[in-house]
Design a protein around this motif. Structure first.
Motif, PDB file in Angstrom:
ATOM      1  N   UNK A  70      -2.289  11.158  10.043  1.00  0.00           N
ATOM      2  CA  UNK A  70      -3.122  11.790  11.072  1.00  0.00           C
ATOM      3  C   UNK A  70      -4.531  11.208  11.065  1.00  0.00           C
ATOM      4  N   UNK A  71      -5.054  10.939   9.887  1.00  0.00           N
ATOM      5  CA  UNK A  71      -6.419  10.400   9.759  1.00  0.00           C
ATOM      6  C   UNK A  71      -6.569   9.048  10.448  1.00  0.00           C
ATOM      7  N   UNK A  72      -5.594   8.153  10.263  1.00  0.00           N
ATOM      8  CA  UNK A  72      -5.736   6.796  10.794  1.00  0.00           C
ATOM      9  C   UNK A  72      -5.184   6.658  12.226  1.00  0.00           C
ATOM     10  N   UNK A  73      -4.624   7.728  12.763  1.00  0.00           N
ATOM     11  CA  UNK A  73      -4.096   7.703  14.128  1.00  0.00           C
ATOM     12  C   UNK A  73      -5.208   7.963  15.136  1.00  0.00           C
ATOM     13  N   UNK A  74      -5.199   7.201  16.219  1.00  0.00           N
ATOM     14  CA  UNK A  74      -6.188   7.398  17.277  1.00  0.00           C
ATOM     15  C   UNK A  74      -5.933   8.697  18.026  1.00  0.00           C
ATOM     16  N   UNK A  75      -6.973   9.221  18.658  1.00  0.00           N
ATOM     17  CA  UNK A  75      -6.796  10.325  19.584  1.00  0.00           C
ATOM     18  C   UNK A  75      -5.868   9.883  20.708  1.00  0.00           C
ATOM     19  N   UNK A  76      -4.958  10.747  21.095  1.00  0.00           N
ATOM     20  CA  UNK A  76      -3.911  10.466  22.080  1.00  0.00           C
ATOM     21  C   UNK A  76      -2.818   9.571  21.504  1.00  0.00           C
ATOM     22  N   UNK A  77      -2.855   9.330  20.207  1.00  0.00           N
ATOM     23  CA  UNK A  77      -1.820   8.522  19.571  1.00  0.00           C
ATOM     24  C   UNK A  77      -0.621   9.357  19.159  1.00  0.00           C
ATOM     25  N   UNK A  78       0.436   8.681  18.712  1.00  0.00           N
ATOM     26  CA  UNK A  78       1.648   9.394  18.303  1.00  0.00           C
ATOM     27  C   UNK A  78       2.214   8.814  17.008  1.00  0.00           C
ATOM     28  N   UNK A  79       2.865   9.685  16.258  1.00  0.00           N
ATOM     29  CA  UNK A  79       3.490   9.328  14.979  1.00  0.00           C
ATOM     30  C   UNK A  79       4.961   9.714  15.032  1.00  0.00           C
ATOM     31  N   UNK A  80       5.829   8.758  14.678  1.00  0.00           N
ATOM     32  CA  UNK A  80       7.263   9.006  14.752  1.00  0.00           C
ATOM     33  C   UNK A  80       7.928   8.818  13.395  1.00  0.00           C
ATOM     34  N   UNK A  81       8.695   9.823  12.995  1.00  0.00           N
ATOM     35  CA  UNK A  81       9.574   9.744  11.835  1.00  0.00           C
ATOM     36  C   UNK A  81      10.993   9.588  12.355  1.00  0.00           C
ATOM     37  N   UNK A  82      11.689   8.572  11.895  1.00  0.00           N
ATOM     38  CA  UNK A  82      13.059   8.311  12.339  1.00  0.00           C
ATOM     39  C   UNK A  82      13.935   8.202  11.096  1.00  0.00           C
ATOM     40  N   UNK A 119       0.847  -1.192   0.000  1.00  0.00           N
ATOM     41  CA  UNK A 119       0.000   0.000   0.000  1.00  0.00           C
ATOM     42  C   UNK A 119       0.881   1.240   0.000  1.00  0.00           C
ATOM     43  N   UNK A 120       0.275   2.361  -0.345  1.00  0.00           N
ATOM     44  CA  UNK A 120       0.966   3.649  -0.361  1.00  0.00           C
ATOM     45  C   UNK A 120       0.553   4.492   0.841  1.00  0.00           C
ATOM     46  N   UNK A 121       1.484   5.275   1.354  1.00  0.00           N
ATOM     47  CA  UNK A 121       1.196   6.150   2.496  1.00  0.00           C
ATOM     48  C   UNK A 121       0.190   7.238   2.127  1.00  0.00           C
ATOM     49  N   UNK A 122       0.068   7.568   0.843  1.00  0.00           N
ATOM     50  CA  UNK A 122      -0.895   8.585   0.435  1.00  0.00           C
ATOM     51  C   UNK A 122      -2.320   8.039   0.339  1.00  0.00           C
ATOM     52  N   UNK A 123      -2.469   6.723   0.526  1.00  0.00           N
ATOM     53  CA  UNK A 123      -3.792   6.091   0.509  1.00  0.00           C
ATOM     54  C   UNK A 123      -3.752   4.889   1.462  1.00  0.00           C
ATOM     55  N   UNK A 124      -3.653   5.162   2.747  1.00  0.00           N
ATOM     56  CA  UNK A 124      -3.514   4.101   3.743  1.00  0.00           C
ATOM     57  C   UNK A 124      -4.834   3.337   3.856  1.00  0.00           C
ATOM     58  N   UNK A 125      -4.814   2.008   3.668  1.00  0.00           N
ATOM     59  CA  UNK A 125      -6.053   1.222   3.566  1.00  0.00           C
ATOM     60  C   UNK A 125      -6.657   0.829   4.913  1.00  0.00           C
ATOM     61  N   UNK A 126      -6.820   1.822   5.787  1.00  0.00           N
ATOM     62  CA  UNK A 126      -7.417   1.571   7.098  1.00  0.00           C
ATOM     63  C   UNK A 126      -8.349   2.728   7.446  1.00  0.00           C
ATOM     64  N   UNK A 127      -9.339   2.467   8.314  1.00  0.00           N
ATOM     65  CA  UNK A 127     -10.289   3.523   8.689  1.00  0.00           C
ATOM     66  C   UNK A 127      -9.666   4.555   9.630  1.00  0.00           C
ATOM     67  N   UNK A 128     -10.395   5.604   9.881  1.00  0.00           N
ATOM     68  CA  UNK A 128      -9.942   6.657  10.795  1.00  0.00           C
ATOM     69  C   UNK A 128      -9.767   6.108  12.214  1.00  0.00           C
ATOM     70  N   UNK A 129      -8.847   6.733  12.946  1.00  0.00           N
ATOM     71  CA  UNK A 129      -8.666   6.448  14.382  1.00  0.00           C
ATOM     72  C   UNK A 129      -8.414   4.964  14.663  1.00  0.00           C
ATOM     73  N   UNK A 130      -7.474   4.387  13.927  1.00  0.00           N
ATOM     74  CA  UNK A 130      -7.234   2.944  14.014  1.00  0.00           C
ATOM     75  C   UNK A 130      -6.009   2.582  14.857  1.00  0.00           C
ATOM     76  N   UNK A 131      -4.981   3.449  14.900  1.00  0.00           N
ATOM     77  CA  UNK A 131      -3.690   3.058  15.471  1.00  0.00           C
ATOM     78  C   UNK A 131      -3.262   3.935  16.655  1.00  0.00           C
ATOM     79  N   UNK A 132      -2.640   3.275  17.638  1.00  0.00           N
ATOM     80  CA  UNK A 132      -2.094   3.985  18.794  1.00  0.00           C
ATOM     81  C   UNK A 132      -0.748   4.625  18.462  1.00  0.00           C
TER      82      UNK A 132
END
Length: 202
Positions: free
Chosen positions: A138-150, A103-116
């Motif tokens: 941001x769309x698929x991240x849960x509220x109170x979730x975090x996203x890390x770029x390394x 899958x591509x990051x510009x079209x993530x195949x999951x619903x909103x608020x899915x990941x911690x």
């Protein structure tokens, strides 16, 4: 196409035997950086996690050791990377703990608020559309979730024409909806970890 460009293309979109060889090299070369980055995460024992650009699957292996009872998903643009990542995590894939797909990051195949927690190890500088990629995260991240770029800083400087500085990346994160942004550098300042938080506004 010269040798350097061929290697860059294989790093960006691995395919075939050479691509698999590159994925093995990256698995080994990035292990210490990945471990360092995991120290910056607060991972519960049952988190739902997504690794974007999962490559050869080493980061997913590390996630699985920490995230004892949770679910771990991986996506990659490369069909070869998906195959290698599934192979590297075959036991967890068999039990359903790990799921990897193309899958591509510009079209993530999951619903909103899915990941911690969502991670992107050594990959964001290859994204075709960084702005839309961040919005999708941001769309698929849960509220109170975090996203890390390394990433290694020299690769950011080499591959990216814009969003090279902390200030530019922070502006992009906040424009995409992240309320809080943190930066970390390792001791020799070769690695960078940027962490965005999705916090409900009071």
């Amino acid at each position: 196409m010269n040798l350097l460009n061929r290697l860059i293309e294989q790093a960006k979109n691995p395919n075939g035997i050479i691509g698999s060889f590159m994925l093995n090299i990256m698995n080994t070369a990035h292990t210490e950086m990945n471990k360092w980055a995991f120290e910056k995460m607060k991972i519960s024992g049952n988190a739902v996690m997504l690794d974007i650009g999962c490559g050869g699957g080493k980061a997913i292996q590390l996630m699985s050791k920490i995230n004892t009872y949770g679910k771990i998903y991986g996506i990659d643009y490369s069909e070869q990377a998906v195959k290698d990542s599934i192979r590297a995590n075959k036991t967890d894939v068999a039990t359903g703990k790990v799921y990897v797909q193309q899958a591509s990051v510009t079209d993530i195949p999951f619903p909103e608020n899915e990941f911690d927690i969502i991670t992107a190890f050594q990959t964001h500088y290859f994204w075709s559309d960084l702005e839309n990629g961040i919005k999708e995260v941001f769309r698929v991240l849960k509220s109170e979730g975090s996203f890390l770029i390394i990433a290694e800083k020299y690769k950011i400087n080499y591959h990216m024409k814009s969003y090279k500085t902390k200030e530019e990346l922070e502006q992009l994160f906040k424009k995409s909806g992240f309320n809080k942004v943190e930066f970390y550098e390792n001791v020799n300042k070769k690695w960078i970890c940027m962490k965005g938080f999705k916090i409900d506004k009071v």
